[in-house]
Design a protein around this motif. Structure first.
Motif, PDB file in Angstrom:
ATOM      1  N   ARG A 134       0.933  -1.157  -0.051  1.00 18.48           N
ATOM      2  CA  ARG A 134      -0.049  -0.206  -0.299  1.00 18.48           C
ATOM      3  C   ARG A 134       0.784   1.071  -0.364  1.00 18.48           C
ATOM      4  O   ARG A 134       0.745   2.329  -0.669  1.00 18.48           O
ATOM      5  N   VAL A 135       2.076   1.310   1.108  1.00 18.67           N
ATOM      6  CA  VAL A 135       2.942   2.150   1.250  1.00 18.67           C
ATOM      7  C   VAL A 135       4.558   1.940   1.059  1.00 18.67           C
ATOM      8  O   VAL A 135       4.243   1.209   1.346  1.00 18.67           O
ATOM      9  N   VAL A 136       4.637   2.745   0.049  1.00 24.05           N
ATOM     10  CA  VAL A 136       6.607   2.396  -0.007  1.00 24.05           C
ATOM     11  C   VAL A 136       7.238   2.841   0.508  1.00 24.05           C
ATOM     12  O   VAL A 136       6.489   4.595   0.067  1.00 24.05           O
ATOM     13  N   ASP A 137       8.665   3.035   1.627  1.00 19.41           N
ATOM     14  CA  ASP A 137       8.972   3.934   1.860  1.00 19.41           C
ATOM     15  C   ASP A 137      10.684   4.096   1.346  1.00 19.41           C
ATOM     16  O   ASP A 137      10.864   2.734   2.127  1.00 19.41           O
ATOM     17  N   ASP A 138      11.126   4.648   0.576  1.00 18.22           N
ATOM     18  CA  ASP A 138      12.192   4.034  -0.018  1.00 18.22           C
ATOM     19  C   ASP A 138      13.240   5.070   0.378  1.00 18.22           C
ATOM     20  O   ASP A 138      14.247   5.888  -0.088  1.00 18.22           O
ATOM     21  N   GLY A 139      13.786   6.180   1.727  1.00 20.62           N
ATOM     22  CA  GLY A 139      14.155   6.960   1.966  1.00 20.62           C
ATOM     23  C   GLY A 139      13.431   8.234   1.947  1.00 20.62           C
ATOM     24  O   GLY A 139      12.755   8.530   2.643  1.00 20.62           O
ATOM     25  N   ASP A 140      14.324   8.640   1.011  1.00 22.33           N
ATOM     26  CA  ASP A 140      13.162  10.060   0.893  1.00 22.33           C
ATOM     27  C   ASP A 140      12.646   9.943  -0.869  1.00 22.33           C
ATOM     28  O   ASP A 140      12.040  10.958  -1.214  1.00 22.33           O
ATOM     29  N   LEU A 141      12.462   9.045  -1.104  1.00 21.35           N
ATOM     30  CA  LEU A 141      10.657   8.920  -1.788  1.00 21.35           C
ATOM     31  C   LEU A 141      10.177   7.750  -1.223  1.00 21.35           C
ATOM     32  O   LEU A 141      10.068   6.189  -0.710  1.00 21.35           O
ATOM     33  N   ILE A 142       8.617   8.185  -1.650  1.00 25.07           N
ATOM     34  CA  ILE A 142       7.621   7.633  -0.425  1.00 25.07           C
ATOM     35  C   ILE A 142       6.397   7.077  -1.458  1.00 25.07           C
ATOM     36  O   ILE A 142       5.959   8.509  -1.868  1.00 25.07           O
ATOM     37  N   SER A 143       6.045   6.364  -1.682  1.00 25.97           N
ATOM     38  CA  SER A 143       4.908   6.054  -2.778  1.00 25.97           C
ATOM     39  C   SER A 143       4.122   5.316  -2.292  1.00 25.97           C
ATOM     40  O   SER A 143       4.370   4.571  -1.830  1.00 25.97           O
ATOM     41  N   CYS A 144       2.751   5.390  -2.916  1.00 22.68           N
ATOM     42  CA  CYS A 144       1.785   4.325  -2.327  1.00 22.68           C
ATOM     43  C   CYS A 144       1.017   3.802  -3.855  1.00 22.68           C
ATOM     44  O   CYS A 144       1.204   4.847  -4.747  1.00 22.68           O
ATOM     45  N   GLY A 145      -0.367   3.399  -3.452  1.00 23.53           N
ATOM     46  CA  GLY A 145      -0.671   3.282  -4.117  1.00 23.53           C
ATOM     47  C   GLY A 145      -2.160   2.185  -4.428  1.00 23.53           C
ATOM     48  O   GLY A 145      -2.331   1.721  -3.210  1.00 23.53           O
ATOM     49  N   GLY A 146      -3.155   2.160  -4.917  1.00 23.70           N
ATOM     50  CA  GLY A 146      -4.350   2.499  -4.572  1.00 23.70           C
ATOM     51  C   GLY A 146      -5.421   3.882  -5.041  1.00 23.70           C
ATOM     52  O   GLY A 146      -4.718   5.042  -4.450  1.00 23.70           O
ATOM     53  N   VAL A 147      -6.735   4.015  -5.462  1.00 24.64           N
ATOM     54  CA  VAL A 147      -7.447   5.131  -5.626  1.00 24.64           C
ATOM     55  C   VAL A 147      -7.465   5.731  -4.016  1.00 24.64           C
ATOM     56  O   VAL A 147      -7.370   7.256  -4.261  1.00 24.64           O
ATOM     57  N   THR A 148      -7.181   5.284  -3.069  1.00 29.10           N
ATOM     58  CA  THR A 148      -7.763   6.290  -1.862  1.00 29.10           C
ATOM     59  C   THR A 148      -6.144   5.611  -0.899  1.00 29.10           C
ATOM     60  O   THR A 148      -6.490   6.899   0.031  1.00 29.10           O
ATOM     61  N   SER A 149      -5.517   5.971  -1.555  1.00 26.74           N
ATOM     62  CA  SER A 149      -3.882   5.305  -0.648  1.00 26.74           C
ATOM     63  C   SER A 149      -3.302   7.039  -0.276  1.00 26.74           C
ATOM     64  O   SER A 149      -3.086   7.009   0.344  1.00 26.74           O
ATOM     65  N   GLY A 150      -3.891   7.688  -1.024  1.00 22.71           N
ATOM     66  CA  GLY A 150      -2.977   9.538  -0.744  1.00 22.71           C
ATOM     67  C   GLY A 150      -3.741   9.346   0.929  1.00 22.71           C
ATOM     68  O   GLY A 150      -2.527  10.297   1.737  1.00 22.71           O
ATOM     69  N   LEU A 151      -4.535   8.903   1.486  1.00 21.83           N
ATOM     70  CA  LEU A 151      -4.392   9.430   2.903  1.00 21.83           C
ATOM     71  C   LEU A 151      -3.346   8.521   3.799  1.00 21.83           C
ATOM     72  O   LEU A 151      -3.345   9.209   4.506  1.00 21.83           O
ATOM     73  N   ASP A 152      -2.842   7.487   2.811  1.00 24.19           N
ATOM     74  CA  ASP A 152      -2.442   6.575   3.735  1.00 24.19           C
ATOM     75  C   ASP A 152      -1.051   7.058   3.982  1.00 24.19           C
ATOM     76  O   ASP A 152      -0.948   7.093   4.463  1.00 24.19           O
ATOM     77  N   VAL A 153      -0.638   7.473   2.524  1.00 23.72           N
ATOM     78  CA  VAL A 153       0.522   7.797   2.026  1.00 23.72           C
ATOM     79  C   VAL A 153       0.833   9.293   2.806  1.00 23.72           C
ATOM     80  O   VAL A 153       1.924   9.950   3.338  1.00 23.72           O
ATOM     81  N   ALA A 154      -0.041  10.430   3.148  1.00 25.17           N
ATOM     82  CA  ALA A 154       0.018  11.126   3.682  1.00 25.17           C
ATOM     83  C   ALA A 154       0.179  11.390   5.536  1.00 25.17           C
ATOM     84  O   ALA A 154       1.073  11.915   6.448  1.00 25.17           O
ATOM     85  N   LEU A 155      -0.725  10.505   6.078  1.00 26.80           N
ATOM     86  CA  LEU A 155      -0.719   9.910   7.753  1.00 26.80           C
ATOM     87  C   LEU A 155       0.765   9.277   8.171  1.00 26.80           C
ATOM     88  O   LEU A 155       1.515   9.441   9.309  1.00 26.80           O
ATOM     89  N   HIS A 156       1.378   8.690   6.909  1.00 31.87           N
ATOM     90  CA  HIS A 156       2.856   7.787   6.983  1.00 31.87           C
ATOM     91  C   HIS A 156       3.646   8.821   7.033  1.00 31.87           C
ATOM     92  O   HIS A 156       4.637   9.199   7.979  1.00 31.87           O
ATOM     93  N   VAL A 157       3.565  10.083   5.718  1.00 34.81           N
ATOM     94  CA  VAL A 157       4.527  10.900   5.943  1.00 34.81           C
ATOM     95  C   VAL A 157       4.482  11.867   7.331  1.00 34.81           C
ATOM     96  O   VAL A 157       5.495  12.297   7.975  1.00 34.81           O
ATOM     97  N   VAL A 158       3.291  12.228   7.768  1.00 36.03           N
ATOM     98  CA  VAL A 158       3.470  13.050   8.997  1.00 36.03           C
ATOM     99  C   VAL A 158       3.208  11.856   9.953  1.00 36.03           C
ATOM    100  O   VAL A 158       4.469  12.791  11.332  1.00 36.03           O
TER     101      VAL A 158
END
Length: 339
Positions: free
Chosen positions: A156-180
Motif C-alpha cells: 500500500r505504501v513503500v518508504d524508500d528513504g527520500d522517496l515515498i510512494s503509494c498505490g490505490g485509489v484512496t492511498s493518498g490518505l495512507d501515504v500522507a498519514l505515514h509522512v505525518v
C-alpha cells in the motif's frame, strides 16, 4: 516543514485533495509544524482536475528552495486509449514534460523528500526519474512500472528513504498519514486519524530488516517476458525478406514516432538496431521469426523510458503490428522496406 503538491491538467482530484486534507489537519493539530501548498509547472493560476474538469487554484510554481516535500499525484481520464483525454495520453504527456526533471532535482536535494500518489510514480518512472528505486503505483500499472527500471513493490505504501510512494485509489490518505507519522510524530498522525475517523491500511514496506523465509518472493514483479514460441522459431537464410532497413511509424500515446529498424543475419541468429534522428542506435534483443511473424524487444529511453515488445507480420515489403509495454495499451506499428 512545507509540502508542495504539484498539479497538472488531468490530475486525479482525490490523489491531491486527500493528502491536502491530511496535511492541513496535521498543521492545525501540531500547532503549525507542517504547511501545504498547491503548485504547478504550468503558467496559470488554476489547474483543471479529473474527473469532472474541476478548476483548482494554485499558488505558483514549485520552489525546491522552500519545499521539504514534493508530492506528485496521479492522473485520471478515459480508459479508451484513443480518446483525447485518455488516462494513457495524460500520463505519457506528463512523463515527457517537466515533472520527471523536477522529481530528479528533488531527490538530489538534501533534506527534500519526494512523495507520489498512485499513478504519480508511473509518470515519474516513465520519465526516467526513479531508476533503481523501490516504489509502487496503481495495480493496473505495475507490469508497465517494472518496464521503466523501477523496482516495483506490491504494498500500500513503500518508504524508500527520500522517496515515498503509494498505490490505490484512496492511498493518498495512507501515504500522507505515514509522512505525518514519520516527520511530525505518531501522536499527531493518530490525532488526524481520529479526527477523520479513518485508520491506515496495510503495513508500510521498507527495504530493511530480515528477509521473509518460507515464502516465495511476492514483493516485486519481474519485467514482462517475451513470449516463448513452441518449437517453430526459424533460423533464417541470409536472403530472408526481413533483412534490410525498414522505415516504421509507431503510433504512441504522445504522437507518431518515426523510427528506422535495421535487421541483419548473425550466425544462427538475427541482429537489429533502432535508429531515430540524432540519437545513438539502440540494439534490439530477442529478434524472432516464426513464419510471417516477426518479434523483437527494445529498450526505449526517449521520449519515455520503457521496455517494448514488438509483434509484427511481414508481408512482402511491409511490416504491420503492435508494440506493447507491460499493461499499457498496444501502440500500432507500421512500416515499409527502404533501400
Amino acid at each position: 516543514m512545507l509540502v508542495q503538491i504539484v498539479l497538472f491538467d488531468g490530475f486525479d482530484l482525490l490523489d491531491a485533495i486527500a493528502p491536502y486534507e491530511v496535511f492541513s489537519a496535521a498543521d492545525m493539530l501540531s500547532g503549525g509544524k507542517i504547511k501545504v501548498e498547491l503548485v504547478t509547472l504550468q503558467s496559470c493560476d488554476q489547474v483543471i482536475s479529473a474527473p469532472g474538469d474541476l478548476p483548482i487554484a494554485v499558488k505558483g510554481a514549485p520552489d525546491l528552495g522552500r519545499a521539504d516535500f514534493l508530492l506528485v499525484p496521479g492522473a485520471a481520464g478515459s480508459v479508451e486509449p484513443e480518446a483525447e483525454d485518455s488516462l494513457l495520453t495524460i500520463v505519457a504527456r506528463e512523463a515527457a514534460g517537466g515533472l520527471p526533471e523536477l522529481a530528479k532535482q528533488a531527490l538530489s536535494r538534501e533534506g527534500c523528500t519526494l512523495v507520489t500518489v498512485c499513478g504519480g510514480s508511473l509518470i515519474l518512472g516513465m520519465g526516467g526519474a526513479l531508476d533503481g528505486r523501490h516504489a509502487v503505483t496503481h495495480h493496473m500499472g505495475m507490469p508497465a512500472f517494472a518496464a521503466t527500471g523501477v523496482i516495483p513493490v506490491q504494498a500500500r505504501v513503500v518508504d524508500d528513504g527520500d522517496l515515498i510512494s503509494c498505490g490505490g485509489v484512496t492511498s493518498g490518505l495512507d501515504v500522507a498519514l505515514h509522512v505525518v507519522d514519520r516527520f511530525v510524530g505518531p501522536r499527531i498522525a493518530h490525532a488526524v486519524e481520529t479526527l477523520f475517523e479513518y485508520e491506515r491500511r496495510g503495513a508500510v514496506w521498507r527495504a530493511c530488516g530480515p528477509d521473509p523465509v518460507g515464502l516465495p518472493e511476492q514483493h516485486s514483479l519481474p519485467e514482462e517476458q517475451a513470449p516463448v514460441l513452441a518449437g517453430n522459431d526459424e533460423t533464417p537464410q541470409s536472403d530472408h525478406p526481413l533483412f534490410g532497413t525498414w522505415q516504421m511509424k509507431v503510433h504512441s500515446p504522445i504522437g507518431v514516432q518515426d523510427v528506422k529498424f535495421v535487421f541483419a543475419p548473425a550466425g544462427d541468429g538475427i541482429t537489429g538496431q533502432a535508429l531515430r534522428g540524432e540519437d545513438a542506435p539502440i540494439d534490439l534483443t530477442d529478434v524472432t521469426i516464426s513464419g510471417s511473424r516477426v518479434m523483437w524487444s527494445q529498450k526505449v529511453e526517449k521520449p519515455l523510458k520503457l521496455n517494448l515488445r514488438f509483434d509484427t507480420q511481414l508481408n512482402g515489403d511491409t511490416l504491420v503490428g503492435a508494440a506493447k509495454a507491460g499493461m499499457l495499451p498496444k501502440s500500432k506499428v507500421e512500416g515499409v522496406r527502404i533501400p
